[in-house]
Scaffold this motif. Structure first.
Motif, short mmCIF file in Angstrom:
data_model
loop_
_atom_site.label_atom_id
_atom_site.label_comp_id
_atom_site.label_asym_id
_atom_site.label_seq_id
_atom_site.Cartn_x
_atom_site.Cartn_y
_atom_site.Cartn_z
N ARG A 17 0.82 -1.49 0.09
CA ARG A 17 -0.12 0.14 0.16
C ARG A 17 1.03 1.06 -0.70
O ARG A 17 1.07 2.21 -0.89
N GLN A 18 1.94 1.24 0.92
CA GLN A 18 2.59 2.43 0.72
C GLN A 18 3.84 2.89 -0.58
O GLN A 18 3.93 4.20 -0.73
N GLU A 19 3.83 1.28 -1.58
CA GLU A 19 4.23 2.01 -2.44
C GLU A 19 3.34 1.63 -4.17
O GLU A 19 3.40 3.16 -4.24
N SER A 20 1.71 2.13 -4.11
CA SER A 20 0.87 2.36 -4.34
C SER A 20 0.40 3.43 -4.05
O SER A 20 0.66 4.63 -4.93
N LYS A 21 0.26 4.51 -2.88
CA LYS A 21 -0.08 5.18 -2.59
C LYS A 21 1.50 6.46 -3.00
O LYS A 21 1.04 7.10 -3.52
N GLU A 22 2.62 5.92 -3.32
CA GLU A 22 3.91 6.66 -3.42
C GLU A 22 3.20 6.64 -4.81
O GLU A 22 3.64 8.33 -6.05
N LEU A 23 3.15 5.64 -5.88
CA LEU A 23 1.94 6.40 -7.31
C LEU A 23 1.28 7.04 -7.55
O LEU A 23 1.34 7.97 -8.63
N GLN A 25 -6.93 6.74 -0.41
CA GLN A 25 -7.54 5.71 0.07
C GLN A 25 -6.39 4.57 0.57
O GLN A 25 -6.58 4.20 1.44
N GLU A 26 -5.13 4.05 0.43
CA GLU A 26 -3.95 4.07 0.76
C GLU A 26 -3.81 4.05 1.65
O GLU A 26 -3.41 3.25 2.37
N GLU A 81 0.54 9.08 -5.40
CA GLU A 81 1.18 10.32 -5.54
C GLU A 81 1.99 11.30 -7.12
O GLU A 81 1.13 12.52 -6.82
N LYS A 82 2.61 10.85 -6.71
CA LYS A 82 3.39 11.35 -8.25
C LYS A 82 2.37 10.99 -9.54
O LYS A 82 2.29 12.09 -10.31
N GLY A 83 1.32 10.23 -9.51
CA GLY A 83 0.27 10.37 -10.84
C GLY A 83 -0.76 11.06 -10.19
O GLY A 83 -2.09 11.48 -11.68
N GLY A 84 -0.93 11.76 -9.53
CA GLY A 84 -1.87 13.00 -9.43
C GLY A 84 -3.13 12.27 -9.39
O GLY A 84 -3.96 12.88 -9.44
N ARG A 85 -3.16 11.62 -8.44
CA ARG A 85 -4.42 10.79 -8.13
C ARG A 85 -4.45 11.06 -6.54
O ARG A 85 -4.22 9.32 -5.85
N PRO A 86 -4.63 12.41 -6.12
CA PRO A 86 -4.67 12.22 -4.31
C PRO A 86 -5.94 11.59 -3.94
O PRO A 86 -5.67 10.71 -2.33
N GLU A 87 -6.55 11.34 -4.59
CA GLU A 87 -8.35 10.44 -3.65
C GLU A 87 -7.36 9.16 -3.68
O GLU A 87 -8.19 8.45 -2.24
N LEU A 88 -6.89 9.07 -5.03
CA LEU A 88 -6.54 7.62 -4.25
C LEU A 88 -5.89 7.07 -3.67
O LEU A 88 -5.40 6.20 -2.58
N ALA A 89 -4.81 8.09 -3.23
CA ALA A 89 -3.18 7.94 -2.49
C ALA A 89 -4.36 8.24 -0.76
O ALA A 89 -3.16 7.78 0.50
#
Length: 150
Positions: free
Chosen positions: A62-68, A80-81, A70-78
């Protein structure tokens, strides 16, 4: 006991209609069942101590997904993670502080009689047997390596 805690929390989350917590706890249960199936192939049953690394792996994913995100400009998914990380982390034992980790490493080095890099496996093995789920072993390994002159 860990499974009971998670199932009880799932019931409470369902009563409170906390969708994020419900989904996360169900995901934990599903991951545990998969780990049970894998362990059954070797004739082993999983204890709470065996399940802690499973939770740690879930957090790391989840930490890896959150970083991705954030880098991809998807704060709502970050976000959630991040919420899932908080829920999963609540079932891990309290993590040791840096000072406690250093003291544990020093004690393990003294206990195993480690003198060089050849003994690193013994030291890390001793730490894993005593402190499973309480420390980040990647960081601990680096500290052991540093202390043993590697």
């Amino acid at each position: 006991m860990l499974r009971d805690d998670i199932n009880n929390a799932l019931k409470e989350a369902m009563k409170a209609k906390d969708e994020r917590k419900i989904a996360t706890l169900r995901m934990i249960n599903s991951t545990f069942k998969n780990a049970d199936i894998e362990a059954r192939a070797t004739g082993k049953t999983l204890s709470d101590a065996d399940l802690l690394p499973v939770l740690q792996k879930m957090i790391k994913q989840r930490q890896e997904s959150k970083e991705l995100y954030e880098k991809g400009g998807r704060p709502e998914l970050a976000q959630q993670e991040g919420e899932e990380i908080a829920i999963i982390s609540s079932y891990l034992p309290k993590q040791m502080s840096d000072a406690e980790v250093t003291a544990a490493i020093d004690a393990a080095i003294a206990e195993t009689g480690a003198a060089s890099m050849k003994d690193m496996g013994k030291v890390v093995g001793a730490l894993k047997s005593k402190f499973a789920g309480q420390m980040d072993f990647a960081k601990a390994s680096a500290l052991v390596k540093q202390k043993l002159g590697g």
